[in-house]
Design an enzyme around this catalytic site. Sequence first.
Site, PDB file in Angstrom:
ATOM      1  N   ASP A  46      34.502 -57.241 -14.436  1.00 49.46           N
ATOM      2  CA  ASP A  46      35.501 -57.151 -13.704  1.00 49.46           C
ATOM      3  C   ASP A  46      35.568 -57.800 -12.474  1.00 49.46           C
ATOM      4  O   ASP A  46      36.538 -58.077 -11.601  1.00 49.46           O
ATOM      5  CB  ASP A  46      35.638 -55.757 -13.058  1.00 49.46           C
ATOM      6  CG  ASP A  46      34.586 -55.151 -12.266  1.00 49.46           C
ATOM      7  OD1 ASP A  46      33.572 -55.842 -11.800  1.00 49.46           O
ATOM      8  OD2 ASP A  46      34.774 -53.983 -11.703  1.00 49.46           O
ATOM      9  N   SER A  47      34.389 -58.759 -12.126  1.00 48.31           N
ATOM     10  CA  SER A  47      34.559 -59.991 -11.181  1.00 48.31           C
ATOM     11  C   SER A  47      35.992 -60.858 -11.713  1.00 48.31           C
ATOM     12  O   SER A  47      36.548 -61.905 -10.967  1.00 48.31           O
ATOM     13  CB  SER A  47      33.545 -60.795 -11.286  1.00 48.31           C
ATOM     14  OG  SER A  47      32.886 -61.054 -12.730  1.00 48.31           O
ATOM     15  N   GLU A 184      21.929 -55.490  -8.078  1.00 46.94           N
ATOM     16  CA  GLU A 184      22.624 -56.594  -7.479  1.00 46.94           C
ATOM     17  C   GLU A 184      22.468 -56.392  -5.997  1.00 46.94           C
ATOM     18  O   GLU A 184      22.531 -55.282  -5.274  1.00 46.94           O
ATOM     19  CB  GLU A 184      24.268 -56.477  -7.895  1.00 46.94           C
ATOM     20  CG  GLU A 184      24.899 -57.374  -7.039  1.00 46.94           C
ATOM     21  CD  GLU A 184      26.499 -57.507  -7.451  1.00 46.94           C
ATOM     22  OE1 GLU A 184      26.891 -57.006  -8.294  1.00 46.94           O
ATOM     23  OE2 GLU A 184      27.385 -58.632  -6.784  1.00 46.94           O
TER      24      GLU A 184
HETATM   25  O1  KIV Z   1      31.689 -58.063 -12.489  1.00 48.39           O
HETATM   26  C1  KIV Z   1      30.556 -58.810 -12.589  1.00 48.39           C
HETATM   27  O2  KIV Z   1      30.722 -60.117 -13.056  1.00 48.39           O
HETATM   28  C2  KIV Z   1      29.360 -58.061 -12.521  1.00 48.39           C
HETATM   29  C3  KIV Z   1      28.181 -59.053 -12.296  1.00 48.39           C
HETATM   30  C4  KIV Z   1      28.362 -59.589 -10.822  1.00 48.39           C
HETATM   31  C5  KIV Z   1      26.992 -58.349 -12.335  1.00 48.39           C
HETATM   32  O3  KIV Z   1      29.285 -56.855 -12.355  1.00 48.39           O
END
Ligand code: KIV
Length: 267
Positions: A46-47, A184
Amino acid sequence: MAKQKTVVDIQKLYTEGTRITVLTAYDYPFARIMDEAGIDMILVGDSLGSTVAGYDTTLPVTMDEMLYHTRYVVRGSSSALIITDMPFMSYQADVRDACINAGRLIKEGGAHAVKIEGGENIADTIAAIVNMDVPVVGHIGLTPQSIHRMGGFKVQGRKDEQARQLLADAKAVEQAGAFALTLEGIPAPLAKEITESISIPTIGIGAGADCSGQVLVIHDILGLCEKYSPKFVKRYADVTEIIRTSVDSYIRDVRDGSFPGEEHSFK
Ligand code: KIV
């Protein structure tokens, strides 16, 4: 064509002691390239809220957006295991909603597993989803969907009490049946302790070198996120500069008439 990886293959890498490689992808071309390169798992994170949509946080990302991007990543890959993030408010309020939304990401999106942020507080939800035969990856530490509680994107687990809670969270997520756990933004020694105290692989991001594998955001390693570059990112290329100079050259060529040339024209 390489064989489609499953959670059993990921478990095997872990027991053999092979470090597990994970990158995010949000579309077909990126997924195809990293799949061909042999990445073990692709995370439709969701990044994408910040990397693709330009928001400051992941909070506005919807189920429809996760489904849309997951479909294209799935089309681009044939061997990597595809994990999709469950977006904010798709699982927090109600276990039944969580099960339905996890099922949609598998059934409509084509993902092989889902990732959920949280520890002890979300263990019952993880267990319910696993019970539907949907593989789950946990995510503890700096969990971006909790930004308002954490007061920003801050390293977690520096204080003893927080560290104890993260250890308890890791055990609860394992106990609930998750097949892997993302760590994280936590101090490296704590990540090592967590990794040694559970028997599922840990996938670190900003969690030091002793996790069972690593994940990074593809836009970060390619230098496509100019706004913010966390300390834990290793930048392998400056794609922003490549795009910028290519676009500059295109504008110049069109303006001065050197594009299109005869070689680009039909007789
Ligand atoms: O949303 C994402 O890309 C993530 C990673 C940073 C682990 O959760």
